[in-house]
Structure formats: C-alpha cells, structure tokens
Design a protein around this motif. Structure first.
Motif, PDB file in Angstrom:
ATOM      1  N   PRO A  74      13.895  11.080  16.872  1.00 52.39           N
ATOM      2  CA  PRO A  74      13.236   9.826  16.462  1.00 52.39           C
ATOM      3  C   PRO A  74      13.574   8.650  17.355  1.00 52.39           C
ATOM      4  N   ARG A  75      14.645   8.747  18.173  1.00 55.65           N
ATOM      5  CA  ARG A  75      15.011   7.595  19.012  1.00 55.65           C
ATOM      6  C   ARG A  75      14.159   7.491  20.264  1.00 55.65           C
ATOM      7  N   GLU A  76      13.414   8.550  20.586  1.00 56.22           N
ATOM      8  CA  GLU A  76      12.609   8.539  21.812  1.00 56.22           C
ATOM      9  C   GLU A  76      11.580   7.404  21.776  1.00 56.22           C
ATOM     10  N   SER A  77      11.259   6.883  22.970  1.00 58.70           N
ATOM     11  CA  SER A  77      10.341   5.746  23.017  1.00 58.70           C
ATOM     12  C   SER A  77       8.893   6.155  22.724  1.00 58.70           C
ATOM     13  N   ASN A  78       8.616   7.455  22.683  1.00 57.63           N
ATOM     14  CA  ASN A  78       7.241   7.870  22.377  1.00 57.63           C
ATOM     15  C   ASN A  78       7.020   8.128  20.885  1.00 57.63           C
ATOM     16  N   VAL A  79       7.960   7.629  20.058  1.00 55.75           N
ATOM     17  CA  VAL A  79       7.834   7.784  18.604  1.00 55.75           C
ATOM     18  C   VAL A  79       7.623   6.405  17.972  1.00 55.75           C
ATOM     19  N   ILE A  80       6.623   6.299  17.109  1.00 56.37           N
ATOM     20  CA  ILE A  80       6.386   5.048  16.382  1.00 56.37           C
ATOM     21  C   ILE A  80       6.552   5.286  14.877  1.00 56.37           C
ATOM     22  N   PHE A  81       7.158   4.328  14.199  1.00 60.87           N
ATOM     23  CA  PHE A  81       7.295   4.390  12.743  1.00 60.87           C
ATOM     24  C   PHE A  81       6.230   3.487  12.111  1.00 60.87           C
ATOM     25  N   ILE A  82       5.520   4.036  11.149  1.00 59.82           N
ATOM     26  CA  ILE A  82       4.493   3.266  10.447  1.00 59.82           C
ATOM     27  C   ILE A  82       4.770   3.373   8.953  1.00 59.82           C
ATOM     28  N   ILE A  83       4.829   2.230   8.297  1.00 61.76           N
ATOM     29  CA  ILE A  83       5.234   2.240   6.891  1.00 61.76           C
ATOM     30  C   ILE A  83       4.132   1.689   5.997  1.00 61.76           C
ATOM     31  N   SER A  84       3.871   2.449   4.945  1.00 67.40           N
ATOM     32  CA  SER A  84       2.860   2.066   3.968  1.00 67.40           C
ATOM     33  C   SER A  84       3.553   1.665   2.682  1.00 67.40           C
ATOM     34  N   THR A  85       3.397   0.411   2.296  1.00 66.17           N
ATOM     35  CA  THR A  85       3.956  -0.007   1.014  1.00 66.17           C
ATOM     36  C   THR A  85       3.166  -1.198   0.504  1.00 66.17           C
ATOM     37  N   THR A  86       3.119  -1.353  -0.802  1.00 66.35           N
ATOM     38  CA  THR A  86       2.460  -2.546  -1.328  1.00 66.35           C
ATOM     39  C   THR A  86       3.488  -3.653  -1.519  1.00 66.35           C
ATOM     40  N   ILE A 127       5.505   6.771   6.836  1.00 69.22           N
ATOM     41  CA  ILE A 127       6.246   6.808   5.571  1.00 69.22           C
ATOM     42  C   ILE A 127       5.504   5.964   4.534  1.00 69.22           C
ATOM     43  N   GLY A 128       5.303   6.506   3.352  1.00 71.08           N
ATOM     44  CA  GLY A 128       4.695   5.729   2.260  1.00 71.08           C
ATOM     45  C   GLY A 128       5.662   5.668   1.099  1.00 71.08           C
ATOM     46  N   CYS A 129       5.885   4.483   0.569  1.00 71.29           N
ATOM     47  CA  CYS A 129       6.846   4.378  -0.542  1.00 71.29           C
ATOM     48  C   CYS A 129       6.620   3.104  -1.348  1.00 71.29           C
ATOM     49  N   ASP A 130       6.783   3.204  -2.642  1.00 66.43           N
ATOM     50  CA  ASP A 130       6.896   2.031  -3.498  1.00 66.43           C
ATOM     51  C   ASP A 130       7.825   2.379  -4.641  1.00 66.43           C
ATOM     52  N   VAL A 131       8.635   1.421  -5.044  1.00 62.88           N
ATOM     53  CA  VAL A 131       9.462   1.619  -6.230  1.00 62.88           C
ATOM     54  C   VAL A 131       9.003   0.632  -7.294  1.00 62.88           C
ATOM     55  N   LEU A 132       9.121   1.042  -8.542  1.00 58.67           N
ATOM     56  CA  LEU A 132       8.633   0.168  -9.610  1.00 58.67           C
ATOM     57  C   LEU A 132       9.678  -0.883  -9.956  1.00 58.67           C
ATOM     58  N   SER A 133       9.214  -1.960 -10.524  1.00 53.81           N
ATOM     59  CA  SER A 133      10.082  -3.084 -10.875  1.00 53.81           C
ATOM     60  C   SER A 133       9.380  -3.868 -11.970  1.00 53.81           C
ATOM     61  N   LYS A 134      10.123  -4.807 -12.541  1.00 60.21           N
ATOM     62  CA  LYS A 134       9.540  -5.700 -13.541  1.00 60.21           C
ATOM     63  C   LYS A 134       8.315  -6.394 -12.940  1.00 60.21           C
ATOM     64  N   PHE A 135       8.416  -6.770 -11.662  1.00 59.72           N
ATOM     65  CA  PHE A 135       7.349  -7.458 -10.953  1.00 59.72           C
ATOM     66  C   PHE A 135       6.047  -6.654 -11.007  1.00 59.72           C
ATOM     67  N   ILE A 136       6.123  -5.416 -10.543  1.00 61.68           N
ATOM     68  CA  ILE A 136       4.907  -4.609 -10.413  1.00 61.68           C
ATOM     69  C   ILE A 136       4.350  -4.213 -11.777  1.00 61.68           C
ATOM     70  N   ILE A 137       5.240  -3.764 -12.671  1.00 60.25           N
ATOM     71  CA  ILE A 137       4.739  -3.260 -13.957  1.00 60.25           C
ATOM     72  C   ILE A 137       4.145  -4.402 -14.784  1.00 60.25           C
ATOM     73  N   SER A 138       4.827  -5.544 -14.810  1.00 59.18           N
ATOM     74  CA  SER A 138       4.302  -6.673 -15.600  1.00 59.18           C
ATOM     75  C   SER A 138       2.937  -7.100 -15.070  1.00 59.18           C
ATOM     76  N   GLY A 139       2.764  -7.012 -13.754  1.00 56.29           N
ATOM     77  CA  GLY A 139       1.487  -7.409 -13.157  1.00 56.29           C
ATOM     78  C   GLY A 139       0.360  -6.504 -13.616  1.00 56.29           C
ATOM     79  N   PHE A 140       0.599  -5.206 -13.571  1.00 60.12           N
ATOM     80  CA  PHE A 140      -0.442  -4.280 -14.038  1.00 60.12           C
ATOM     81  C   PHE A 140      -0.660  -4.434 -15.538  1.00 60.12           C
TER      82      PHE A 140
END
Lengths: 382, 175, 85
Positions: free
Chosen positions: A94-106, A173-186
């Motif tokens: 993963p340290r090679e310069s030809n690797v890119i990290f892309i993260i999906s999160t709300t 990488i895709g990730c979300d963790v729940l919290s008072k913030f997210i649940i109360s909003g929904f």
C-alpha cells in the motif's frame, strides 16, 4: 474505455454478521440478520431498530491488529481493519506511489461533535489522511461524500483514476458508524421502521440503519483468470427534483440504468442489486426506473433486510455480496419482502434463486437527488 | 480542458470572468443578481454560496446544454457548519432534532440544489479534499470524461467556515 | 385565537426561513402546501418539530399532519385543542 481493463483483486466486509466477505456472504445466504430493537442506545430518547457492530469486539480486534490503535477513532479503526484485511489478501504494497486510497462515507467521525463542537477530527479529509498514512501511503486520499450513493461513486472515482493511468491500484473503503447524530436525523425525517425493514413490500414503513465497513481493491489490468471480476460500466445522474424526496418518475435512476444498458446486454444481467431502503418513496421510485429501463423481467434484490442501510458502506458491501452471489451461482433473497408494494411488479423474491448469468448492476439513490449505478462482469470476456 | 466562465466569491469581493462585479455578502449577491428563488433562504450557508456562484456562472446557458451537464464540487470542511448547528438541536436538555438542518448535513446537497434550480440531470458529485489541490481537482475533472460525456462541467471549490471566511472558486469547463 | 394565529405565523416564518414575509402576507385560511405558501415535505417535518417544541404536541404519524397542516387556521385550531404547554 481507453483499452484499460479494471479488475477487482480483493475485498472485505466487516459487519455485525462477520468480519470477512465470506462470513458475511454465508450469513446472508442463510437469511441471518442482526437487526433488532435498541433502547437507550447512543443516548437517544426514542428506540430504534438497527444493526450495530459489537464495539468491544471491534476495539479489541483493532488493539491486536493496528499499531497504535489508540490514535484512531472507532470509524478510522474500522476503515483500517477492513482495508488491512483486503490488502493482506492480495499482497498489495500500500505504500507504493501507484496506489490511491478512496474513502466513501457520509458522516465519518461526526460523533466527535458530541464532546466538542470545535472538534476537528470530524473533518473527513483529515480522517482519510490518517487512514492512508497508516498504510504508509503518501498520495492524497480522495473522500467521496455523495450521501447514500457514495459507495458506488467511490468505485467510479477509483475506476477513473485507474483508467487515466495515474494509478495502478485503488483501495476503496466504505464505512459509516451510527451515532446520536445520524439516528436522530433519520428519526426526524420519520424515515425509520420500528421493526425489521421490508424492501419493496406492500407493508413497508421505512428503513433501518446499520453499521459496516467494506473494502474493494481494484487494479488496472487484465483479469488473471476466469474467476476474476471486471468493471463494465457506470453512471451517475441527478433527479433535479428535490433534495430529500426521490423523483416521482425515477428520472435519475432511469438515466443511470439506460446508460449502463449501452454497455451491458440485458440478457446477460443476472440481477439488479437495488437500493431497496424500504421507504415508501425510494422503493416506488426504483420500481418506476427499472420499469422505464425495460428491465421488469430481470431479477431484482435488495440487501437492507440483513444489514439495514449502512450509508457510505452500502455501495461497497452490496457490490461485494453481489459478486459473491454470482460466484456461488445464486441471486440472494430479499429479506423482508412478502408481496409487491410498488406500482410496477419487480422480479423479486424472498428466496435464494439460482443463476448462471455473470453480470450484475448495482444501483443506489440518495439525498441531494443523486443516483448512481455500476456494473461488473465475471470472467475474461472483454 | 477549456474554461468557459469563472467566478470567485469571498466575503468582500465577487469576481466574474476577471471583473469585480460586487462587494456584497452572499445575501446581498442574492438580492442583487437573483431575487426570484425564495428556496434560497431555506438553504444552509454552503448551499447558498454554491448556489449564488452557479447562478452567476450559468446565466445565458440554455436548458438543452444544461440537461446533460455535470456538477462536480470540492471542499475541505464538508458540511461542518451545519453539522454543528444540527448537533445543537440534539443536546440532552433541548432535544428537538431539526429535519431541515439534518438534510444539509451532507455536503453534496449543494450539487442537488444547483441541479434542481437548473434542471441539470447529469452527474452530481462532491469530493472532500485536504486542501485546495488544483492538480488533484483538475485530474478528477478531466477523468470524468473517461466514463461519461457531460456537455460541460460546473466545477470548483466551495467552502464555508463562517460569515467572515468563505470562498467559492467555480468555473464552467468543457473537454 | 387571533393571538395564537399571529404567534403561529411568526413562528412559521422563523423556522421555515420565509424571508421577506410578514404575518400580514400570510392568509390564515390559505393552503400552506402546493400553490399557497409552496411549502414542501421537509417543511412539514419541521412543523411537526415546531408543534412539539412550542406546544408539547407529539405527532407520531406524519400522515396526521396532512389535515392539521392545511392552513394556519387549521393548525391554530388543532393547537388550541391539543396543546400541553
């Protein structure tokens, strides 16, 4: 496509149903879910039905597997654990310069705001940097923040980077963790179902929220064997209708499907893995879009009945499970579905079905009027 | 990549295609140049900023061209200002979560607001970057054409810290 | 009742960000959604929060809102009969 092929070389899912992709697939195949009612969680005055990770277990896993784990938030730990698992699987450096990290999160680390409104750890770019640096990667990571469609958009962003030739590998990488913030909003949106959600069903009353992390590693290059998954087509469209309500004509989702059908023959599609949140409007909208695209006969499934809506992770983990399903010759069952509750009857079932076809379409829709889709095909066919 | 038009909005200066056109704040710009879209007042600050920029840039572009355009925006803070405001509505002693704030706790809503106003059905994407990295942004914009064919792309940086610190640097580009 | 109607108008102007509008601009009998004030689904959800915060009224079923939120007059009528504070 510029002649460059994109191949998936590794994946991982960490969810309440298991800590790798195979464990998750087996659990879903046998109809398991960890969706249940939570009272007094996250300091919420109103209970909710959701699928939550075992925090103690994840933290001890992180302590065992991540160097200086205490420097990372729960969200970052999950991203690192998931990515590490997939990276090890394919022996990527993963340290090679030809690797890119892309993260999906709300919302990433938004729970940090509970302690201090000035907490800057909730800035998504900082969090993404910490994750990429953990792996010794010095390229600027890209955070895709497109609400509920982020998981597919992150794959599309990765594919574009690989097609451009700038990078050879993308760790998505895709990730979300729940919290008072997210649940109360929904909850304030009256969008949540008090029981297990029922995608596309006539009695559906809303969605469940869930937690998960998923990683897909893509490589610019030809598949090495018949079993490999290849990227085929993708599309993103806006409804141009409303910031929270899906289009009544399925406009954006229809345009996504129509674009993808330019590259994939409807006859080779095993199934459409749809968004299927089990809200009245989303599922109805998708039925209209699928009908308008002429895909009424194609199998459709939705996986929110196993995981709930995992937000930024949804597009990643649902793509992985769709691949696993075809690897095993099946169309996964839509848990929670009993009888049609949409204007157009979709080819949907609460039973596992067999398939011998080798392509699928994954679609998502979300706040901001956004819609995205991606198609993969198994095997060396160009 | 060819730039058709560009705009820069900061608290004390708005520059459109090289000319300073106003020194008003965001609300002032709305009254000066738009005025007919009451939904503007419902938007959060990030959306208002992006919306005003898009209004000034898209003047004179016809509906046909706009239909298949793409909107691709970037910033560093995401929707942080609104995240904080929403957080204030869910404290234990004053718990009344606001749906009208919650919906704006997603940075990509600004792309949706612009799409709705202009009937843009093409791609809408929002990326969060560590800083205003022009190379990376241009790279992402150019790469859009590898998997899609928008008529033009409304793109750039749109970030809102507070009333005194905000910046929109937007442009319309074609291939 | 007139006081309540005026109070509701002011509260609605504030929470729904109806900039440039004054209570006199809003006809208490006119429809709030669709052609009238042009409110949308998010506004309806925000009105539910308003009723709870200001008047202690909990609407658990958003479908109930349809009748109640027809006009300022219908909201005032409902609030006067159901308010807890």
């Amino acid at each position: 496509m510029g002649g460059i092929m994109i191949t998936k070389i590794a994946d991982n899912i960490i969810s309440p149903l298991g800590y790798d992709s195979n464990a998750n697939f087996k659990a879903v195949l046998s109809g398991e879910t960890m969706l249940c009612k939570h009272v007094d969680s996250f300091g919420l005055p109103v209970p909710f039905c959701g699928s939550l990770l075992n925090r103690d277990e994840i933290i001890s896993l992180a302590n065992a597997e991540i160097a200086c784990a205490e420097n990372y938030t729960f969200f970052e730990k999950l991203c690192i654990l998931s990515a590490q698992n997939a990276i090890t699987d394919c022996n990527l450096s993963p340290r090679e310069s030809n690797v890119i990290f892309i993260i999906s999160t709300t919302k990433g680390n938004v729970d940090c705001l509970e302690n201090s409104l000035e907490d800057t750890r909730c800035i998504l770019a900082s969090s993404a940097n910490k994750i990429a640096r953990y792996f010794g990667n010095n390229n600027t990571p890209i955070v895709v923040s497109n609400a509920c469609i982020s998981g597919v958009c992150a794959q599309i962003a990765a594919i574009r980077e690989l097609l451009s030739g700038r990078y050879r590998y993308a760790v998505v990488i895709g990730c979300d963790v729940l919290s008072k913030f997210i649940i109360s909003g929904f909850q304030s949106f009256k969008a949540l179902s008090p029981e297990c959600c029922q995608p596309y069903d006539k009695n559906r009353v809303g969605l469940n929220l869930g937690e998960a992390a998923g990683t897909i590693i893509l490589k610019a290059g030809k598949p090495s064997n018949e079993e490999d998954w290849q990227y085929v087509s993708s599309s993103i469209h806006n409804d141009a209708n409303h910031i929270s309500g899906p289009s009544r004509t399925g406009e954006g989702s229809y345009r996504v499907l129509a674009d993808i059908l330019k590259d994939v023959d409807a006859n080779e599609i095993s199934f459409i893995n749809a968004h299927g949140t089990a809200t009245a409007y989303n599922d109805e909208m998708e039925s209209i879009a699928i009908h308008r695209a002429g895909l009424d006969d194609v199998c459709v499934n939705g996986l929110k009945g196993y995981y709930g809506h995992t937000l930024g992770a949804a597009g990643i983990i649902e793509t992985i499970l769709s691949m696993k399903a075809i690897d095993n010759g099946v169309v996964l069952a839509t848990r929670g579905f009993e009888s049609t509750g949409t204007s157009y009857t979709l080819n949907i079932s609460n039973q596992v079905r067999e398939t011998s076809k080798t392509a699928f379409i994954k679609i998502l829709s979300g706040f901001g009027g956004s819609n995205a889709g991606i198609s993969y095909r198994k095997g060396g066919k160009a | 990549m060819k730039t058709i038009a560009e705009i820069s909005i900061t608290p004390n200066r708005t520059i459109l295609n090289g000319d300073t056109i106003s020194t008003a704040n965001i609300a002032g710009l709305y009254r000066e140049f738009v005025g007919d879209y009451p939904k503007f007042f419902k938007m959060d600050s990030l959306c208002k900023l992006g919306f005003i920029g898009s209004e000034l840039l898209l003047k004179g572009i016809n509906a046909e061209e706009k239909e298949n355009a793409a909107i691709i925006l970037f910033n560093r803070n995401g929707s942080l200002i609104t995240d904080r405001n929403y957080q204030k509505t869910i404290t234990d002693d004053n718990y009344f979560p606001s749906p009208a704030l919650f919906v704006y706790t997603l940075a990509n809503i600004v792309t949706g607001e612009i799409a709705i106003r202009n009937k843009i059905y093409g791609e809408s994407s929002f990326y969060v970057l560590n800083n205003q990295d022009m190379d990376l942004m241009n790279d992402i914009i150019n790469n859009t054409y590898l998997t899609s064919s928008p008529t033009f792309i409304l793109t750039g940086w749109v970030d809102f810290d507070d009333e005194h610190n905000y910046e929109a640097k937007l442009k319309l580009v074609t291939k | 009742m007139d006081n309540l109607i005026l109070q509701l108008k002011n509260q609605i102007i504030e929470v729904l960000n109806l900039e440039d509008m004054t209570p006199e601009d809003i006809d208490a009998e006119a429809p709030l959604f669709g052609d009238g004030l042009g409110l949308d689904s998010i506004d309806a959800l925000e009105l539910i929060v308003l009723l709870e915060r200001e008047y202690g009224i909990k609407l658990s079923n958003p479908a109930e809102g349809k009748q109640i939120f027809k006009s300022i007059a219908s909201i005032a009528d409902y609030v006067s009969k159901n308010r807890k504070k």
